[in-house]
Design an enzyme around this catalytic site. Structure first.
Site, PDB file in Angstrom:
ATOM      1  CG  HIS A  33      -1.928   1.078   1.240  1.00  0.00           C
ATOM      2  ND1 HIS A  33      -3.162   0.902   0.649  1.00  0.00           N
ATOM      3  CD2 HIS A  33      -1.914   2.341   1.708  1.00  0.00           C
ATOM      4  CE1 HIS A  33      -3.860   2.019   0.776  1.00  0.00           C
ATOM      5  NE2 HIS A  33      -3.126   2.915   1.416  1.00  0.00           N
ATOM      6  CB  SER A  54      -7.242   6.047   7.560  1.00  0.00           C
ATOM      7  OG  SER A  54      -7.730   5.950   6.249  1.00  0.00           O
ATOM      8  CE  LYS A 100      -8.356   2.809   4.024  1.00  0.00           C
ATOM      9  NZ  LYS A 100      -8.397   4.051   3.282  1.00  0.00           N
ATOM     10  CG  ASP A 156     -11.000   4.627   6.321  1.00  0.00           C
ATOM     11  OD1 ASP A 156     -10.345   5.448   6.989  1.00  0.00           O
ATOM     12  OD2 ASP A 156     -10.877   4.505   5.089  1.00  0.00           O
ATOM     13  NE  ARG A 176      -8.444  11.675   8.683  1.00  0.00           N
ATOM     14  CZ  ARG A 176      -7.683  10.777   8.048  1.00  0.00           C
ATOM     15  NH1 ARG A 176      -8.157   9.576   7.770  1.00  0.00           N
ATOM     16  NH2 ARG A 176      -6.460  11.076   7.700  1.00  0.00           N
TER      17      ARG A 176
HETATM   18  N1  URA Z   1      -4.843   7.034   2.574  1.00  0.00           N
HETATM   19  C1  URA Z   1      -5.832   6.524   3.339  1.00  0.00           C
HETATM   20  O1  URA Z   1      -6.403   5.498   3.023  1.00  0.00           O
HETATM   21  N2  URA Z   1      -6.179   7.175   4.462  1.00  0.00           N
HETATM   22  C2  URA Z   1      -5.579   8.307   4.868  1.00  0.00           C
HETATM   23  O2  URA Z   1      -5.928   8.844   5.906  1.00  0.00           O
HETATM   24  C3  URA Z   1      -4.550   8.835   4.050  1.00  0.00           C
HETATM   25  C4  URA Z   1      -4.204   8.154   2.909  1.00  0.00           C
END
Ligand code: URA
Ligand code: CA
Length: 433
Positions: A82, A183, A187, A161, A168
């Site tokens: 990621h 966050s 995931k 999220d 946010r």
């Molecule tokens: N990518 C994400 O999935 N969440 C964040 O808060 C920042 C980047």
């Protein structure tokens, strides 16, 4: 429990308990806590920060707010990758088949782009027919047979999220290390990977503008990974200029094909080896980073990685003949060159602003509802440190609109030519717990 007391507690710099964090996330997911109270809490977290324990509790609460994918019916160690966000970041398209071609299991869920950052799903959809939605059975069968599939994340993955991120975005609380770390890691944990390689970007094109912050984010995420029982490694990489040459969906598919053919841009190839070798070691297909790198090099040079990409496209319903004729993907109506106004050395290419230029052409979304134009984007002909002469093309613009003067103005403002410049250091650090 009263939400107002929890906001006050965090506002005054105290640590929230696991029960309190779970209460907040569960009730917010179920619409039992209003946005205005969560907004106040997010701002309190932004200023007061969180302990590792709080961040871990928050991550796990968000991960368990929806489906947690069980990949145990897949063979081998499932390794995911990621990036915290970049411009022209074509790595997943290359890494998924490359790493799978040396035997690691890549069962990957990817996202869409928003704003100036691109998303892997949008890039894959630039391939005619490519399906990013597979049924659970298709996904498991494909990965067991081919070692690789890249799909969209399920609708009910970490719903907390989705709500928190949207809030946010409009309350100036995106750029907070505990909130970014929870966050992303929530995931990854919900998506079921055993091992995770994180690309933590730093520089103008990234959330973390300096290396110290990037290092803190990387350390926080690797610690959460460990506490959650997932092996996690973070590579801190430079995103002051865009990665590789292409920015835009079809253009990046072409760039991925060229890279898998052994003709990729130097920085993109190096990034793929750096991230890929970590993935191969975590998947226990090599005993050392050096050995993994040799395996990846061999897979790339022999054409096995390219064949795996073809297989992946076929498995997911796409037209794999584009691998042999990538030029078919380049359908933009207008192609313009951006000539240099002076002679010298390229000293600056501001990644996020070039991402915005690509978005203005239609390669990205301003809001979640926007549709995107796969054909458009930019291809850099010069990178930082390259010599350039007056009139020489700095980059090529692929557009479906004839008048692109605002894009041209933005590009000239964000590419600087001076006397000398070093190529930026690509990999700043590698963080393992
Ligand atoms: N990518 C994400 O999935 N969440 C964040 O808060 C920042 C980047
Ligand atoms: Ca690129």
């Amino acid at each position: 429990m009263r939400m107002v007391d929890l906001i006050e507690k965090k506002r005054d710099g105290h640590q929230l308990s696991k029960e309190e964090i779970t209460y907040i996330v569960t009730n917010y997911t179920n619409d039992n806590i209003p946005d205005y109270q969560i907004s106040a809490l997010l701002m309190a977290i932004f200023y007061q920060d969180m302990t590792d324990e709080e961040i871990t509790d928050l991550t796990l609460a968000i991960a368990h707010s929806g489906d947690v994918i069980d990949l145990s019916s897949l063979d081998g160690i499932k390794v995911d990758k990621h990036s915290t966000g970049g411009v022209g970041d074509t790595t997943t398209l290359i890494l998924a088949p490359l790493v799978a071609s040396v035997g690691a299991t890549v069962a990957k869920m990817s996202g869409r782009g928003l704003g100036y950052t691109g998303g892997t799903l949008d890039k894959l959809e630039a391939i005619p027919g490519f399906r990013i939605e597979l049924s659970d059975e298709e996904f498991i069968r494909t990965v067991n047979e081919s070692k690789v599939a890249v799909i969209g994340q399920s609708g009910n993955l970490a719903p907390a999220d989705k709500k928190l991120y949207a809030l946010r975005d409009v309350t100036a609380t995106v750029n907070s290390i505990p909130l970014i770390a929870s966050s992303i890691m929530s995931k990854k944990i919900a998506a079921g990977a055993d091992a995770i390689v994180l690309d933590v970007t730093t520089g103008d094109g990234a959330f973390m503008k300096n290396i110290e912050d990037a290092r803190r984010l990387a350390k926080t995420m690797t610690r959460i990974g460990k506490l959650a029982g997932r092996q996690t490694v973070a590579v801190i990489s430079d995103m002051s200029e865009p990665l590789g040459e292409a920015i835009g969906n079809s253009l990046e598919v072409v760039e991925a094909i060229e890279t898998l053919q052994g003709n990729g841009p130097e920085d993109l190839v190096e990034m793929c080896y750096a991230l890929g070798s970590q993935m191969v070691v975590l998947a226990e297909k090599a005993a050392s980073i050096e050995e993994a790198r040799e395996m990846l090099k061999e897979a790339l040079e022999s054409g096995r990685a390219l064949a795996k990409f073809k297989e992946m496209i076929q498995n997911q319903g796409g037209d794999s003949t584009i691998v042999d004729e990538p030029a078919r993907l380049l359908t933009a109506r207008y192609i313009y060159e951006l000539p240099a106004k002076t002679t010298g050395v390229v000293t600056k290419i501001v990644a996020n602003e070039l991402g915005i230029a690509a978005m203005m052409l239609g390669a990205g979304r301003k809001t979640k509802e926007d549709s995107i134009d796969h054909a458009v984007g930019l291809r850099l002909n010069k990178k930082i440190g390259d010599k350039v002469e007056t009139g020489e093309s700095l980059l090529t613009i692929y557009s479906n609109e004839e008048d692109i003067s605002p894009v041209i103005d933005l590009l000239y403002k964000n590419i600087e030519i001076g006397d000398t410049a070093e190529q930026p250091i690509l990999i700043h650090d590698i963080i393992t717990e």
